[in-house]
Design an enzyme around this catalytic site. Structure first.
Site, PDB file in Angstrom:
ATOM      1  N   TYR A 168       0.939  -1.289  -0.068  1.00  0.00           N
ATOM      2  CA  TYR A 168       0.010  -0.004   0.121  1.00  0.00           C
ATOM      3  C   TYR A 168       0.786   1.308  -0.049  1.00  0.00           C
ATOM      4  O   TYR A 168       2.047   1.255   0.447  1.00  0.00           O
ATOM      5  CB  TYR A 168      -1.061   0.020   1.071  1.00  0.00           C
ATOM      6  CG  TYR A 168      -1.819  -1.052   1.354  1.00  0.00           C
ATOM      7  CD1 TYR A 168      -3.220  -1.121   1.022  1.00  0.00           C
ATOM      8  CD2 TYR A 168      -1.305  -2.142   1.995  1.00  0.00           C
ATOM      9  CE1 TYR A 168      -3.842  -1.972   1.103  1.00  0.00           C
ATOM     10  CE2 TYR A 168      -2.090  -3.431   2.120  1.00  0.00           C
ATOM     11  CZ  TYR A 168      -3.387  -3.415   1.542  1.00  0.00           C
ATOM     12  OH  TYR A 168      -4.371  -4.342   1.587  1.00  0.00           O
ATOM     13  N   GLN A 194     -10.007   5.305  -1.632  1.00  0.00           N
ATOM     14  CA  GLN A 194     -10.568   4.151  -1.544  1.00  0.00           C
ATOM     15  C   GLN A 194      -9.500   3.156  -1.260  1.00  0.00           C
ATOM     16  O   GLN A 194      -8.435   3.202  -2.327  1.00  0.00           O
ATOM     17  CB  GLN A 194     -11.300   3.526  -2.913  1.00  0.00           C
ATOM     18  CG  GLN A 194     -11.992   2.450  -2.514  1.00  0.00           C
ATOM     19  CD  GLN A 194     -13.302   2.546  -1.281  1.00  0.00           C
ATOM     20  OE1 GLN A 194     -13.563   3.516  -0.993  1.00  0.00           O
ATOM     21  NE2 GLN A 194     -13.710   1.513  -0.955  1.00  0.00           N
ATOM     22  N   LEU A 195      -9.311   2.240  -0.195  1.00  0.00           N
ATOM     23  CA  LEU A 195      -8.078   1.422   0.109  1.00  0.00           C
ATOM     24  C   LEU A 195      -7.773   0.494  -1.075  1.00  0.00           C
ATOM     25  O   LEU A 195      -8.639  -0.037  -1.505  1.00  0.00           O
ATOM     26  CB  LEU A 195      -8.362   0.908   1.271  1.00  0.00           C
ATOM     27  CG  LEU A 195      -7.161  -0.043   1.900  1.00  0.00           C
ATOM     28  CD1 LEU A 195      -6.103   0.614   2.455  1.00  0.00           C
ATOM     29  CD2 LEU A 195      -7.784  -1.075   2.768  1.00  0.00           C
ATOM     30  N   HIS A 196      -6.642   0.581  -1.762  1.00  0.00           N
ATOM     31  CA  HIS A 196      -6.325  -0.362  -2.771  1.00  0.00           C
ATOM     32  C   HIS A 196      -4.874  -0.934  -2.649  1.00  0.00           C
ATOM     33  O   HIS A 196      -3.835  -0.162  -2.097  1.00  0.00           O
ATOM     34  CB  HIS A 196      -6.263   0.536  -4.135  1.00  0.00           C
ATOM     35  CG  HIS A 196      -5.763   1.783  -4.111  1.00  0.00           C
ATOM     36  ND1 HIS A 196      -6.034   2.990  -3.765  1.00  0.00           N
ATOM     37  CD2 HIS A 196      -4.199   2.052  -4.898  1.00  0.00           C
ATOM     38  CE1 HIS A 196      -5.212   3.828  -3.949  1.00  0.00           C
ATOM     39  NE2 HIS A 196      -4.203   3.300  -4.641  1.00  0.00           N
ATOM     40  N   LEU A 197      -4.808  -2.050  -2.784  1.00  0.00           N
ATOM     41  CA  LEU A 197      -3.539  -2.940  -2.834  1.00  0.00           C
ATOM     42  C   LEU A 197      -2.773  -2.968  -4.098  1.00  0.00           C
ATOM     43  O   LEU A 197      -3.500  -3.456  -4.954  1.00  0.00           O
ATOM     44  CB  LEU A 197      -3.757  -4.219  -2.131  1.00  0.00           C
ATOM     45  CG  LEU A 197      -2.642  -5.277  -2.383  1.00  0.00           C
ATOM     46  CD1 LEU A 197      -1.677  -4.795  -0.982  1.00  0.00           C
ATOM     47  CD2 LEU A 197      -3.039  -6.694  -1.801  1.00  0.00           C
TER      48      LEU A 197
END
Length: 734
Positions: free
Chosen positions: A625, A633-636
């Site tokens: 991350y 928006q949490l993104h990997l």
DNA sequence: GTTCTAGAAC
DNA sequence: GTTCTAGAAC
């Protein structure tokens, strides 16, 4: 519901012979259909068969045809049947109603018409998911279904219909059917139809008595359990005509309340703004905004019975003929509107202080106390201070008790003008400026609210569309199953289906158009929703909320995540695993309760890395991350370590993947499980670090030189990267 | 996040 | 003069 005991007792006198009946249950997921069946079958001496589409498939999705087949067999065996599926619209019921004709038996409907919020909370609990996302989705699905609800009528072919609008009604109906012996029958007709139901109404009136003098009790019929309707009849002087209840021909208002903003009067308490002037401003700004809000509602709330501001606003709003369905006043504690007031407000406004700090007193202290420390954290993530006249939206984490107990999803902090010399930024008696600022504050507040409403409408659309990907399924009749799927029990099929999209990199152009459109839209609609995210930063959020609108780009979707190829890949393979949890914007938002999400994201990321490795063994992958991502928006990131890409153009691109700014997924998971949150290396200094090779650590003066070096460097990766599974190679994948 | 571009660095 | 960076605008 009023069951006529005498009539029940008179049953079965003419017929001694066993005569089965068909009982079609009608109700949303969570309305208690299965409980109803279980109870009746447990206490009844009559042979019953429960026809349940959820269980008929033995673990797989059941079909309507299977249900009909079982119904036919059971009726032939002279067993009565309970049709346990949603049956919310006429079409879905029709085939089961026909059983009556073909088997010469009576067909009854039992309508479990309970408040939407009850169904939703049960649906959520039943599937063991209490989190924000699942809860929100269950809500969206149930709400969506209820919108399509068509209450049964006798002319569909029912001989008897029992309407249940609360737990007591359900109990009575269960008792009635449970008491039926094999030879009993029940009288025909409609029972418990909507009318002024004393039991529920009493509850409501009790509340109203407490909060407002009860001298305006309406005598017309209301919809019991429809809490959304409460305030209309009570909180405006001369609230006027009945405008909403008419459910003459079966058109029932929704059980779920419309989006509602509860707000306190700004600046009139501690900031000593003149109440009369304030009431003018409230009514004016409400009037300006009210028609832009669709069916959403604004509610001015005050604790006190004798509130002068409420009475002034009520009067002025009545004079201006403002629609009292959309705007009304309410006496109660803004932090307990649902639990104590029965008024569900999904958004509440806080009369904040400029430092956006808890405490102080009044509404600010009350809201922070009620919300718990999560609100402070969430607020701090958004902004450090607030100027007079401004408002800022903070999505409330699902861990907050205001969220779970009161159903509040967002708090909007508003700062009004201060006329109190003992408080900061006092305007003294400058009401020219004060009026302007207060007006601005309300407009900003309402604008923020409108943005939330827009966003939620989109979310609800998304949830309603997703199940359509199971187009082979049986529409609404499968609703129970759908909710379960929404909750993530069975994603594999959908995942497999969508996996076919992999490699369609041509679709990037489309995606880019989408992103642009989205940027424009959010620029217009959500300008004030997320001030700290530029309009261009909403693209991933948009995909997460509406994967169905980005079919060409999404390579995998489940209830929890969406996967897509990075639009501007910084390496040969670069995909993003995006969480679909609303409110989980970035790594800084991640807490212990998000561990399951992190693990899911990691597993999905690993799976994709392995897929790519099976195509190209020479690749090496890293999952992680950005400490401070640019996109909401949490993104990997799942990125191959060649960094061979024309899109890798500058120092920031390089360092965001090759400095401590990049946080390995394995480390994030470990830190969150051990410390409750992840370490963030957000400092800008990481972005301006010298450019060093990710393998041999040699330094390079500029990007082109670095790129030409990494194109040939074959050194092993530095030791720390080789530990703890931070890097994924072919050998790991085997 | 990218694009654009002025101006610094070479 | 050309390459490259970095800040503003979107």
């Amino acid at each position: 519901m009023e069951v006529d005991d005498e009539m029940i007792k008179s049953i079965g006198e003419e017929e001694e012979k066993r005569k089965p009946i068909v009982v079609i249950l009608v109700g949303a997921p969570g309305s208690g259909k299965s409980t109803f069946c279980d109870h009746v079958m447990r206490v009844s001496t009559r042979p019953w068969v429960r026809v349940c589409q959820d269980t008929i498939g033995n673990g797989k999705a059941g079909t309507k045809a299977q249900c009909l087949a079982l119904s036919n067999t059971s009726l032939k065996e002279e067993k009565s049947i309970l049709i346990d599926r949603c049956n919310l619209d006429r079409e879905q019921r029709a085939d089961f109603v026909k059983l009556g004709e073909s088997h010469q038996v009576d067909v009854h409907a039992v309508v479990l018409d309970l408040p939407a919020k009850l169904c939703i909370s049960r649906s959520v609990k039943r599937t063991g998911h209490e989190g924000n996302l699942q809860g929100g989705k269950a809500a969206a699905v149930v709400n969506r279904m209820l919108q399509k609800k068509e209450l049964p009528k006798l002319n569909e072919g029912f001989s008897r219909i029992t309407f249940c609008q609360n737990e007591n009604d359900v109990q009575a109906a269960m008792d009635t059917y449970g008491a039926l012996s094999s030879s009993d029958s029940l009288p025909s007709g409609c029972y418990g139809e909507k009318k002024a139901d004393t039991k529920v109404q009493l509850g409501i009136m009790k509340f109203l008595k407490r909060v407002d003098p009860p001298n305006r009790v309406r005598s017309d019929k209301t919809v019991p359990g429809s809490l959304a309707e409460i305030p209309k009849e009570n909180h405006f002087v001369d609230a006027g005509q009945d405008q909403q209840m008419g459910s003459e021909n079966g058109a029932h208002p929704l059980d779920s309340p419309p989006p509602t903003l509860a707000f306190p009067s700004i600046s009139t308490a501690d900031f000593q703004f003149n109440i009369d002037r304030a009431s003018e401003i409230i009514v004016e700004t409400v009037e300006e905004f009210i028609n832009k809000l669709g069916n959403a509602r604004l509610v001015l709330v005050d604790l006190s019975h004798g509130s002068k501001i409420l009475s002034l606003v009520k009067t002025k709003a009545a004079i201006k003929n403002i629609d009292h369905k959309k705007f009304f006043t309410f006496v109660g504690d803004i932090t307990k509107l649902r639990s104590e007031g029965g008024l569900h407000c999904n958004v509440i406004a806080n009369a904040a202080n400029w430092r956006l700090k808890p405490g102080g007193g009044g509404v600010n202290a009350a809201i922070y106390n009620a919300a718990g420390p999560d609100l402070d954290t969430a607020t701090k993530n958004r902004a450090g201070s607030l100027a007079p006249g401004k408002a800022i939206t903070v999505p409330l984490p699902s861990t907050s008790s205001l969220f779970s107990k009161e159903g509040v999803t967002h708090v909007i902090h508003v700062l009004g003008p201060n006329m109190n010399p003992k408080r900061p930024n006092c305007l003294k008696d400058d009401y020219n400026k004060g009026t302007k600022v207060l007006r601005e504050a309300y407009l900003s507040l309402f604008e923020n609210f409108a943005s939330i409403v827009n966003a939620q409408e989109k979310l609800s659309d998304s949830s309603s569309v997703k199940p359509d990907s199971h187009s082979h399924l049986d529409g609404i009749s499968n609703c129970d199953q759908k909710v379960r799927r929404e909750d993530g029990a069975s994603n594999t099929e959908r995942n497999k289906k969508l996996k076919g999209f992999i490699g369609e990199t041509e679709s990037k152009t489309l995606y880019s158009v989408d992103v642009k459109e989205n940027a424009i839209n959010s620029g217009k609609k959500s300008q004030s929703l997320n001030k700290d995210w530029g309009s261009w930063a909403q693209a991933l959020y948009s995909v997460a909320m509406h994967p169905e609108k980005h079919r060409n780009d999404v390579i995998e979707v489940s209830d929890d995540i969406v996967v897509l190829n990075d639009l501007y890949p910084k390496a040969q393979k670069h995909v993003l695993v995006i969480s679909r949890a609303e409110g989980l914007d970035r790594l800084a938002d991640v807490r212990e309760e998000h561990l399951p999400v992190l693990r899911t994201m990691h597993d999905v990321g690993l799976k994709w890395a392995q897929t790519f490795l099976s195509e190209n063994e020479s690749l090496v992958f890293r999952l992680g991350y950005h400490s401070a991502p640019s996109m909401r928006q949490l993104h990997l990131h799942v990125i191959s370590q060649d960094f061979n890409s024309k899109h890798l153009k500058n120092k920031k691109h390089w360092n965001s993947f090759n400095s401590p700014f990049f946080r390995d997924s394995v480390d994030v998971i470990q830190e969150v499980s051990e410390q409750g949150k992840a370490t963030l290396n957000e400092d800008e200094k990481f972005m301006s670090m010298e450019l060093r090779c990710n393998r041999c650590r040699s330094a390079h003066p500029n990007i082109p030189r670095l790129k030409s070096h990494i194109g040939i460097c074959k050194s092993p990766f530095p030791a720390p990267l080789l530990q703890n599974g931070r890097l994924l190679t072919k050998s790991d994948a085997c």
